[in-house]
Design an enzyme around this catalytic site. Structure first.
Site, PDB file in Angstrom:
ATOM      1  N   SER A 130      72.551  18.383 -18.543  1.00 45.53           N
ATOM      2  CA  SER A 130      72.134  19.791 -18.430  1.00 45.53           C
ATOM      3  C   SER A 130      70.966  19.931 -17.455  1.00 45.53           C
ATOM      4  O   SER A 130      70.942  20.833 -16.613  1.00 45.53           O
ATOM      5  CB  SER A 130      71.709  20.328 -19.797  1.00 45.53           C
ATOM      6  N   ARG A 163      70.685  21.786 -13.592  1.00 39.88           N
ATOM      7  CA  ARG A 163      69.687  22.827 -13.343  1.00 39.88           C
ATOM      8  C   ARG A 163      68.706  22.423 -12.248  1.00 39.88           C
ATOM      9  O   ARG A 163      68.192  23.271 -11.513  1.00 39.88           O
ATOM     10  CB  ARG A 163      68.969  23.164 -14.658  1.00 39.88           C
ATOM     11  N   GLY A 215      82.127  22.743 -17.026  1.00 42.88           N
ATOM     12  CA  GLY A 215      81.923  24.097 -17.535  1.00 42.88           C
ATOM     13  C   GLY A 215      80.533  24.628 -17.208  1.00 42.88           C
ATOM     14  O   GLY A 215      80.360  25.810 -16.899  1.00 42.88           O
ATOM     15  N   SER A 249      75.389  30.217 -27.147  1.00 42.39           N
ATOM     16  CA  SER A 249      75.811  29.456 -25.972  1.00 42.39           C
ATOM     17  C   SER A 249      74.711  29.417 -24.918  1.00 42.39           C
ATOM     18  O   SER A 249      74.311  30.447 -24.371  1.00 42.39           O
ATOM     19  CB  SER A 249      77.075  30.081 -25.365  1.00 42.39           C
ATOM     20  N   ASP A 306      77.384  18.965 -28.670  1.00 42.94           N
ATOM     21  CA  ASP A 306      78.185  17.998 -27.916  1.00 42.94           C
ATOM     22  C   ASP A 306      78.363  16.675 -28.655  1.00 42.94           C
ATOM     23  O   ASP A 306      79.063  15.784 -28.174  1.00 42.94           O
ATOM     24  CB  ASP A 306      77.530  17.727 -26.555  1.00 42.94           C
ATOM     25  N   LYS A 336      85.829  23.348 -26.012  1.00 48.51           N
ATOM     26  CA  LYS A 336      85.095  22.417 -25.145  1.00 48.51           C
ATOM     27  C   LYS A 336      86.079  21.767 -24.166  1.00 48.51           C
ATOM     28  O   LYS A 336      87.166  22.289 -23.941  1.00 48.51           O
ATOM     29  CB  LYS A 336      84.353  21.388 -26.001  1.00 48.51           C
ATOM     30  N   ARG A 360      88.053  19.908 -29.583  1.00 50.87           N
ATOM     31  CA  ARG A 360      87.452  18.692 -30.163  1.00 50.87           C
ATOM     32  C   ARG A 360      87.677  18.578 -31.678  1.00 50.87           C
ATOM     33  O   ARG A 360      87.533  17.492 -32.233  1.00 50.87           O
ATOM     34  CB  ARG A 360      85.958  18.631 -29.833  1.00 50.87           C
TER      35      ARG A 360
HETATM   36  C1  S3P Z   1      75.454  23.125 -21.874  1.00 53.84           C
HETATM   37  C2  S3P Z   1      75.610  23.929 -22.975  1.00 53.84           C
HETATM   38  C3  S3P Z   1      76.570  23.671 -24.055  1.00 53.84           C
HETATM   39  C4  S3P Z   1      77.113  22.248 -24.016  1.00 53.84           C
HETATM   40  C5  S3P Z   1      77.463  21.817 -22.629  1.00 53.84           C
HETATM   41  C6  S3P Z   1      76.252  21.900 -21.716  1.00 53.84           C
HETATM   42  C7  S3P Z   1      74.468  23.489 -20.859  1.00 53.84           C
HETATM   43  O1  S3P Z   1      77.659  24.556 -23.942  1.00 53.84           O
HETATM   44  O2  S3P Z   1      78.233  22.128 -24.841  1.00 53.84           O
HETATM   45  O3  S3P Z   1      77.947  20.489 -22.634  1.00 53.84           O
HETATM   46  O4  S3P Z   1      74.102  22.633 -20.029  1.00 53.84           O
HETATM   47  O5  S3P Z   1      74.015  24.642 -20.871  1.00 53.84           O
HETATM   48  P1  S3P Z   1      77.615  26.018 -24.627  1.00 53.84           P
HETATM   49  O6  S3P Z   1      76.381  26.631 -24.172  1.00 53.84           O
HETATM   50  O7  S3P Z   1      78.838  26.716 -24.133  1.00 53.84           O
HETATM   51  O8  S3P Z   1      77.656  25.759 -26.090  1.00 53.84           O
END
Ligand code: S3P
Length: 443
Positions: free
Chosen positions: A26, A30, A98, A172, A320, A347, A351
């Site tokens: 994450s 960013r 994603g 989320s 996760d 996901k 899952r």
């Molecule tokens: C993430 C947020 C989570 C997580 C993903 C990474 C992020 O998803 O499952 O692997 O970096 O913001 P959600 O925000 O959709 O739950």
């Protein structure tokens, strides 16, 4: 012709030793996004050199940002400023990621150029309406398929978005981050209220870059009156990667593992809380702060686990980690019940279903429910063949299950482990897991 990777894990064994797992996914995403739109040169260390974060990196190169590296986790980003991104010459391909797609959707909605975001089969099946609906309310113009999935064709609104006050229907961090990034290009204030705390790396990193973002209880607000100033970012190890060894060392008798320099941001430590509730022995040592994020070493020794009802408030904080937590539950004496986790169904794979199917295949008493799973654990895990359905975390979770299995487990479709944790096999085998990875060609 593509290649597929099959894992075969020998039964039993224990994990012992010290390891540093790669950088947080994450934060790596960013760091590229914010470093690119900052003024000045940002140096990143500990960057995750895995496919997902590299998809984000490539997307910004495609939008004219000069980025050096990654080399040994070091990346140098020559920021172009908030208004300096350039029209990409082709669609931005984001692979399996994603996070790349949802966050970029927000960042690109207010740009003065158009973009198309595409992804692999899994990403192209994931719900995008959760971001395109609120973005549309802000005045964004985004075309999706009829079912609301990628490709996302974004007609940039050149700073003409309108701020909104959005109450998120689901917890989320991706949706929250998407809207905050869009809010940097919108008129007025953009606020997002979260139903439960989710990872706050976007807010922390914006603050690190000097961009004003405020939090009032569960409401986070931003506006367009700010700029990002380049800074140095030290990305800690990803607790989501560490989780495989937290569970592995907990379930395999005789294990003793220390994981170094792990990010322990409180919005990410649900896995530690859940394992401790199950009886696991995890010591958090050498706590320190690195670049606005808490970091520590984690010491784990094996201890018998008990089944629990997983508190629902921990679900977003461990979102996760459930694939490998289901493995812990299979090894825990008694019943473990997960509820309130319907998000797991959307996901990289479903899952809940994919883990329940694989566990049942290995002889575990596991029953999926619409929003979770019930596992009656503590009996022997058998061997056999399971399918990860191309989901990196499912593949690694079943590899860890081998530590308590009675016969070899073969795990199909593991190439996507490279999306988050290319070093998994090397670190796992160094710690003592009997894991072999085989690559073969498929038509
Ligand atoms: C993430 C947020 C989570 C997580 C993903 C990474 C992020 O998803 O499952 O692997 O970096 O913001 P959600 O925000 O959709 O739950």
């Amino acid at each position: 012709m593509t290649t597929t990777i099959t894992f075969t894990v020998q039964p039993g064994g224990q994990l012992r030793g010290e390891a540093r797992v790669p950088g947080d996914k994450s934060m790596s995403h960013r760091s590229i996004m914010l470093g690119s739109i900052a003024e000045g040169v940002t140096h990143v260390t500990g960057f995750l050199e895995a496919e997902d974060a590299l998809s984000t990196l490539q997307a910004f190169r495609d939008m004219g940002v000069k980025i050096e590296g990654p080399e040994n986790g070091c990346v140098t980003i020559h920021g172009v400023g908030k208004h300096g991104l350039k029209t990409p010459q082709k669609d931005l391909y984001l692979g399996n990621s994603g996070t790349s797609m949802r966050l970029l959707g927000g960042l690109l909605a207010g740009q003065p150029f158009n973009t198309v975001l595409t992804g692999d089969k899994s990403l192209s099946g994931r719900p995008m309406k959760r971001v395109t609906a609120p973005l549309t309310t802000m005045g964004a113009v985004i075309n999706t398929t009829d079912s609301g999935t990628a490709p996302l064709a974004i007609t940039g609104q050149n700073g003409q978005l309108q701020g909104i006050d959005y109450v998120m229907p689901m917890a989320s961090a991706q949706v929250k981050s998407c809207l905050l990034l869009a809010g940097m290009y919108a008129q007025g204030e953009t606020s997002v209220t979260e139903p439960a705390p989710t990872r706050d790396h976007t807010e922390r990193m914006l603050t690190g870059f000097g961009y004003p973002v405020t939090r009032n209880d569960n409401k986070i607000s931003i506006n367009a009156n700010g700029k990002l100033t380049a800074c140095d970012i030290d990305v800690p190890s990803d607790i989501s990667s560490a989780a495989f060894f937290l569970v592995g060392a907990s379930i395999a008798s005789g294990s003793d593992v220390t994981l170094k320099h792990v990010g322990i941001n409180p919005t990410r430590t649900g896995v530690i809380d859940i394992l401790r509730l199950m009886g696991s022995s995890i010591d958090v040592i050498n706590e320190r702060e690195v670049g606005g994020e808490p970091v520590a070493d984690l010491h784990i020794v094996a201890k018998p686990l008990q089944g629990i009802d997983i508190p629902e408030d921990l679900v977003p904080l461990a979102i996760d980690e459930f694939p490998v937590l289901f493995v812990a539950a299979a090894c825990a004496e008694g019943r473990t019940r997960l509820t309130g986790a319907e998000e797991l169904r959307v996901k990289e794979s479903d899952r809940i279903q994919v883990m329940a199917d694989g566990l049942v295949q290995l002889g575990v008493d596991a029953t999926s429910t619409p929003d979770g799973m019930v596992i009656n654990g503590g009996k022997t895990i058998g061997g056999g063949v399971v399918d990860s359905h191309g989901d990196h975390r499912i593949a690694m979770a079943f590899a860890i299950a081998g530590l308590r299995a009675s016969a070899p487990i073969k795990i199909l479709d593991c190439a996507n482990v490279n999306t988050s944790f290319r070093e998994f096999k090397d670190i796992a085998t160094k710690l003592g897991l009997g894991l072999v990875s085989e690559e073969s060609a498929v038509n």
